[in-house]
Motif scaffolding. Structure first.
Motif, PDB file in Angstrom:
ATOM      1  N   ALA A  11       0.832  -1.208   0.000  1.00 34.59           N
ATOM      2  CA  ALA A  11       0.000   0.000   0.000  1.00 34.59           C
ATOM      3  C   ALA A  11       0.866   1.258   0.000  1.00 34.59           C
ATOM      4  O   ALA A  11       0.569   2.232  -0.700  1.00 34.59           O
ATOM      5  N   TRP A  18      -3.341   4.534  -5.647  1.00 32.80           N
ATOM      6  CA  TRP A  18      -4.614   4.420  -4.924  1.00 32.80           C
ATOM      7  C   TRP A  18      -5.296   5.775  -4.788  1.00 32.80           C
ATOM      8  O   TRP A  18      -6.519   5.873  -4.905  1.00 32.80           O
ATOM      9  N   VAL A 204      -6.229   8.549   1.562  1.00 32.91           N
ATOM     10  CA  VAL A 204      -7.097   8.236   0.422  1.00 32.91           C
ATOM     11  C   VAL A 204      -8.543   8.640   0.736  1.00 32.91           C
ATOM     12  O   VAL A 204      -9.238   9.223  -0.112  1.00 32.91           O
TER      13      VAL A 204
END
Length: 318
Positions: A11, A18, A204
């Motif tokens: 991630a 993302w 995000v």
């Protein structure tokens, strides 16, 4: 736990992608993300709590062993980016809400992603961490003061209310993180590798909330904001580098100051803009979140590759 660590590393490495994907979804399907808006301060508080969990006394050793370098970094952080933002807003005659949003980004402390980029660039990571930590701890005073000084030309600014906001969403969570780490050191050490995943999810979600709430205005002014954010960031890297050069710092320190100045805690900018101005004022912070991770990765890769090539040349000569 190892599986979670792998997901967390993945991630962190793909963070920019993302953000881009979720920002796109939030723009085209705003109703699916607009509900996140009221939770922006909480999300940032969680990210700052994570920062508190990772801090240690070693991170502040650099402050005492090289105070001049840290002082230069913090001063550059709070002088270069706010003044650049103000000049860009004036020269380009930005609309009030966007002007304030750009200045908000400039007035924020450095982001923790700058520490990762400095490491990848083979810069002085200890200096980067120290500057991030000190600038973050000073943000409750300096960020509202800078906004009052530079942004009140466009919109009314309540420095007192902003001070309380920064204390709540930055200082208190960091202190709580430090306390939890002191009380549960072993447990924290085992789980700390999962924190990048938490940070990625938090940023995000903040970007999605900002984009969904300002879809129409982004469609109208998106190109202007993109151009200003990119220019602001690149000038920050450049002037940060030359600030280090001006004070005769070594190359590793110059790289650390450059990245530290150019990369901001844009999550804080988005939270303050949403709470004290408007969703549109938060858009520069949201775009900065995407762009500075892309540009920072490219810059870090270039500098890191350069060092590797130099080391190979030395090895061959030896």
């Amino acid at each position: 736990m190892k599986a979670l660590e792998k997901v967390s590393v993945f991630a962190g490495n793909t963070f920019a992608y993302w953000v881009l994907i979720v920002a796109g979804l939030a723009f085209f399907i705003p109703e699916g993300f607009v509900w996140i808006g009221p939770y922006i301060p909480i999300l940032l508080g969680i990210i700052m709590f994570g920062m508190g969990l990772t801090l240690s006394l070693n991170d502040f050793k650099e402050v005492f062993s090289h105070p001049k370098s840290v002082l230069i970094g913090v001063a550059a952080q709070y002088l270069i980016m706010p003044l650049l933002a103000y000049l860009l807003a004036v020269i380009l005659r930005l609309p009030p809400e966007i002007a304030v949003g750009v200045i908000l980004v400039g007035a924020c402390p450095g982001g923790t992603s700058s520490n990762v980029m400095t490491f990848l660039a083979k810069g002085n990571t200890a200096l980067s961490v120290a500057v991030t930590s000190v600038s973050t701890l000073l943000s409750p005073i300096l960020t509202p003061a800078i906004i009052l000084l530079l942004a009140s030309k466009w919109l009314p600014v309540s420095a007192g209310d902003m001070f309380i906001s920064v204390v709540k969403i930055v200082l208190v969570p960091i202190i709580l993180g430090l306390i939890v780490k002191a009380l549960f050191h072993k447990q924290v050490e085992q789980s700390v590798k999962a924190l990048p995943l938490v940070s990625v999810l938090g940023i995000v979600a903040i970007v999605a909330a900002v984009v969904s709430a300002s879809k129409e205005r982004i469609a109208e002014t998106g190109l202007i904001i993109f151009a200003v954010v990119i220019l602001h960031n690149l000038l920050g890297y450049t002037l940060g580098f030359f600030a280090g050069k001006l004070f005769k710092m070594d190359f590793a320190d110059q790289k650390a100051i450059s990245i530290e100045v150019g990369m901001q805690n844009s999550g804080l900018g988005a939270a303050l803009a949403t709470a004290h101005f408007s969703p549109l004022s938060a858009v520069p912070s949201a775009i900065f979140s995407v762009w500075h991770n892309v540009s920072g990765s490219l810059l870090a890769s270039f500098w890191g590759r350069k060092v590797n090539e130099e080391q190979k040349e030395i090895a061959k000569a030896g």
